[in-house]
Design an enzyme around this catalytic site. Structure first.
Site, PDB file in Angstrom:
ATOM      1  N   HIS A 150       0.869  -1.165   0.000  1.00 34.93           N
ATOM      2  CA  HIS A 150       0.000   0.000   0.000  1.00 34.93           C
ATOM      3  C   HIS A 150       0.920   1.234   0.000  1.00 34.93           C
ATOM      4  O   HIS A 150       2.017   1.180   0.555  1.00 34.93           O
ATOM      5  CB  HIS A 150      -0.824  -0.056   1.295  1.00 34.93           C
ATOM      6  CG  HIS A 150      -1.917   0.959   1.416  1.00 34.93           C
ATOM      7  ND1 HIS A 150      -1.663   2.276   1.728  1.00 34.93           N
ATOM      8  CD2 HIS A 150      -3.262   0.850   1.297  1.00 34.93           C
ATOM      9  CE1 HIS A 150      -2.822   2.934   1.791  1.00 34.93           C
ATOM     10  NE2 HIS A 150      -3.802   2.090   1.533  1.00 34.93           N
ATOM     11  N   ASP A 161       2.896  -4.712   8.044  1.00 36.34           N
ATOM     12  CA  ASP A 161       1.680  -3.924   7.874  1.00 36.34           C
ATOM     13  C   ASP A 161       0.502  -4.889   8.014  1.00 36.34           C
ATOM     14  O   ASP A 161       0.254  -5.709   7.129  1.00 36.34           O
ATOM     15  CB  ASP A 161       1.718  -3.264   6.491  1.00 36.34           C
ATOM     16  CG  ASP A 161       0.395  -2.613   6.107  1.00 36.34           C
ATOM     17  OD1 ASP A 161      -0.605  -2.786   6.834  1.00 36.34           O
ATOM     18  OD2 ASP A 161       0.360  -1.938   5.062  1.00 36.34           O
ATOM     19  N   GLN A 176      -4.585  -5.344   6.691  1.00 35.94           N
ATOM     20  CA  GLN A 176      -5.533  -6.291   6.099  1.00 35.94           C
ATOM     21  C   GLN A 176      -5.613  -7.615   6.845  1.00 35.94           C
ATOM     22  O   GLN A 176      -6.495  -8.415   6.567  1.00 35.94           O
ATOM     23  CB  GLN A 176      -5.186  -6.558   4.625  1.00 35.94           C
ATOM     24  CG  GLN A 176      -5.470  -5.402   3.696  1.00 35.94           C
ATOM     25  CD  GLN A 176      -6.923  -4.957   3.704  1.00 35.94           C
ATOM     26  OE1 GLN A 176      -7.837  -5.744   3.907  1.00 35.94           O
ATOM     27  NE2 GLN A 176      -7.144  -3.674   3.500  1.00 35.94           N
ATOM     28  N   LYS A 195     -10.371  -0.749  10.149  1.00 32.85           N
ATOM     29  CA  LYS A 195     -10.482  -1.947   9.301  1.00 32.85           C
ATOM     30  C   LYS A 195     -10.865  -3.182  10.111  1.00 32.85           C
ATOM     31  O   LYS A 195     -10.984  -4.271   9.585  1.00 32.85           O
ATOM     32  CB  LYS A 195      -9.185  -2.153   8.540  1.00 32.85           C
ATOM     33  CG  LYS A 195      -8.978  -1.024   7.537  1.00 32.85           C
ATOM     34  CD  LYS A 195      -7.936  -1.295   6.510  1.00 32.85           C
ATOM     35  CE  LYS A 195      -7.891  -0.112   5.546  1.00 32.85           C
ATOM     36  NZ  LYS A 195      -6.822  -0.228   4.557  1.00 32.85           N
ATOM     37  N   CYS A 239      -4.593   2.394  -3.783  1.00 28.28           N
ATOM     38  CA  CYS A 239      -3.368   2.870  -3.135  1.00 28.28           C
ATOM     39  C   CYS A 239      -2.209   1.890  -3.330  1.00 28.28           C
ATOM     40  O   CYS A 239      -1.396   1.700  -2.421  1.00 28.28           O
ATOM     41  CB  CYS A 239      -3.584   3.123  -1.642  1.00 28.28           C
ATOM     42  SG  CYS A 239      -4.720   4.451  -1.302  1.00 28.28           S
TER      43      CYS A 239
HETATM   44  C1  LIG Z   1      -5.782   0.504   4.508  1.00 29.47           C
HETATM   45  C2  LIG Z   1      -4.386   0.042   4.420  1.00 29.47           C
HETATM   46  C3  LIG Z   1      -3.328   0.852   4.859  1.00 29.47           C
HETATM   47  C4  LIG Z   1      -3.530   2.259   5.352  1.00 29.47           C
HETATM   48  O1  LIG Z   1      -4.352   2.324   6.442  1.00 29.47           O
HETATM   49  P1  LIG Z   1      -4.860   3.752   6.997  1.00 29.47           P
HETATM   50  O2  LIG Z   1      -5.971   3.368   7.885  1.00 29.47           O
HETATM   51  O3  LIG Z   1      -5.308   4.540   5.804  1.00 29.47           O
HETATM   52  O4  LIG Z   1      -3.727   4.392   7.691  1.00 29.47           O
HETATM   53  C5  LIG Z   1      -2.066   0.340   4.802  1.00 29.47           C
HETATM   54  N1  LIG Z   1      -1.825  -0.899   4.336  1.00 29.47           N
HETATM   55  C6  LIG Z   1      -2.801  -1.702   3.912  1.00 29.47           C
HETATM   56  C7  LIG Z   1      -2.471  -3.082   3.442  1.00 29.47           C
HETATM   57  C8  LIG Z   1      -4.118  -1.257   3.926  1.00 29.47           C
HETATM   58  O5  LIG Z   1      -5.091  -2.059   3.489  1.00 29.47           O
END
Ligand SMILES: *Cc1c(COP(=O)(O)O)cnc(C)c1O
Length: 407
Positions: free
Chosen positions: A123, A201, A204, A227, A365
């Site tokens: 992302h 990260d 997800q 999320k 993104c």
């Molecule tokens: C949504 C997402 C982000 C960013 O999250 P924010 O809530 O916008 O800070 C980063 N990495 C992944 C894989 C995402 O799905």
């Protein structure tokens, strides 16, 4: 067993009707999830009954707010099974957590000769902060490429020509575009043997599988509350204590200090050292509630349920001519990106919306993924625990209709 009917009754927004005609089919959960009543009520309850600033007052409301805020930290700690309170830092979200890390790790640990690795499926929020830090601190930024299935080409790491220069690897657990689940445990094991700091990260993965940060073996794990059924504006950075203790501070301000004189400042203990300023107290408390609520459904049941939905949706998409699925990893989860031959992703998404189906269109993104597959964007469906088979059927019927109209 996941009782979707009962679960759906707890999400008021799912009763929305689109165009006065279609029941909402919300398939954009990878962008943000909807919120259950328990979370909405936690916010109202906080502002109705206990709003005050935390950690600063001796009065009744301040200690109540502080207790609830710290209780929420405890919930996070239990949810990700991380062992120690000081390792859970509240941030604004994944983006905020990665920016903190890119800056602080570079400042503390990286020299001009060092290399940071990211991947081609990240992302933007796990690319751009590292590019900025690379410009600021002079380290080399390199990446692990993906293959045609949307899997990482891990030899780029395992056989890196300058492996002893690689000091940090920052990668996503699950791709928000391809659905690829990366083999984090295998990767962190390798990295530990080679003294490479790992950042995962988890934006997800947090809502789709059991997260045990110690078992994953990552040094850092980041996620966003919104999320995983919690409000926007709150997120988490988990970090190993040993590293967090050594790492330089990020933002300065109230709360992150032990003592301030006009000449110099000493810093607070973990986790407060990284929580400058008034935190988003209500949102943190609601995050605690969201995790409690989510855990009560049994996360392993949720994974099994969502995997069966994914399987079913892939099978049904296969019935439609000219659909190309972007990403075909052996291990995947929770979202499907596709393009439709001869049809622009935006036109398709717009028509689906008119029929009550909320999908995501565009580059999600993750522009480098689009560049790799030589496409401009995709349509993406992504699931949550309240998604049903019936909704997938409704999506497929709408898709068939839309494709007929646009071809
Ligand atoms: C949504 C997402 C982000 C960013 O999250 P924010 O809530 O916008 O800070 C980063 N990495 C992944 C894989 C995402 O799905």
């Amino acid at each position: 067993m996941v009782d979707t009917e009962y679960i759906r009754s707890q999400f008021p927004i799912l009763k929305t009707v689109i165009n006065g005609k279609y029941p909402l089919v919300y398939l954009d959960n990878a962008a943000t999830t909807q919120k259950p009543l328990a979370v909405i009520q936690a916010l109202t309850d906080y502002y109705t009954n206990c709003n005050a600033n935390v950690h600063r007052g001796v009065h009744y409301l301040s200690s109540l707010a502080t207790d609830m805020f710290e209780q929420a930290r405890q919930e996070v700690k239990d949810f990700i099974r991380c062992g120690d309170d000081g390792q859970v830092i509240f941030t604004k979200g994944t983006t905020d957590s990665v920016n903190l890390l890119a800056h602080c790790l570079a400042k503390t640990f990286l020299s001009k000769d060092d290399t940071v690795l990211i991947t081609q499926m990240e992302h933007h929020s796990n690319i751009v902060p590292w590019q900025i830090a690379s410009q600021d601190y002079g380290f080399t930024l390199d990446y692990i490429p993906i293959d045609n299935n949307g899997e990482l080409v891990l030899d780029k790491l395992y056989k890196h020509k300058d492996l002893d220069k690689v000091k940090v690897l920052s990668l996503t657990h699950i791709s928000n575009t391809l659905g690829t689940v990366n083999p984090i445990k295998e990767i962190t094991r390798f990295c530990r043997q080679h003294n490479i700091i790992t950042v995962v990260d988890g934006a997800q993965s947090i809502a789709h599988q059991i997260i045990d940060v110690q078992d994953l073996g990552a040094d850092f794990y980041c996620f966003s509350g919104h999320k995983v059924y919690a409000p926007m504006g709150i997120g988490v950075l988990y970090g190993r204590k040993k590293l967090l203790d050594k790492t330089d501070v990020y933002q300065g301000g109230g709360e992150m200090i032990k003592q301030v004189t006009m000449e110099k400042t000493t810093y607070n203990d973990l986790p407060y050292k990284y929580e400058a300023g008034t935190p988003s107290v209500a949102d943190a408390i609601a995050l605690g509630k969201a995790l409690q609520w989510f855990k009560s459904l049994s996360v392993s049941d949720v994974t099994a349920y969502e995997d069966s939905l994914l399987e079913y949706a892939l099978q049904r998409l296969d019935e439609i001519d000219g659909i190309r699925i972007i990403g075909n990893a052996a291990h995947r989860s929770s979202c499907i990106s596709f393009v439709c031959q001869g049809i622009h992703h935006l036109d398709l998404g717009t028509l689906l919306d008119a029929m009550g189906i909320a999908v995501r269109t565009g580059h999600h993104c993750a522009e480098p993924v689009m560049q790799f597959f030589s496409i401009e964007g995709t349509d993406r469906i992504s699931f949550a625990v309240y998604t049903t088979r019936q909704e997938i059927d409704m999506f497929i019927s709408a898709l068939q209709k839309a494709v007929k109209m646009l071809r």
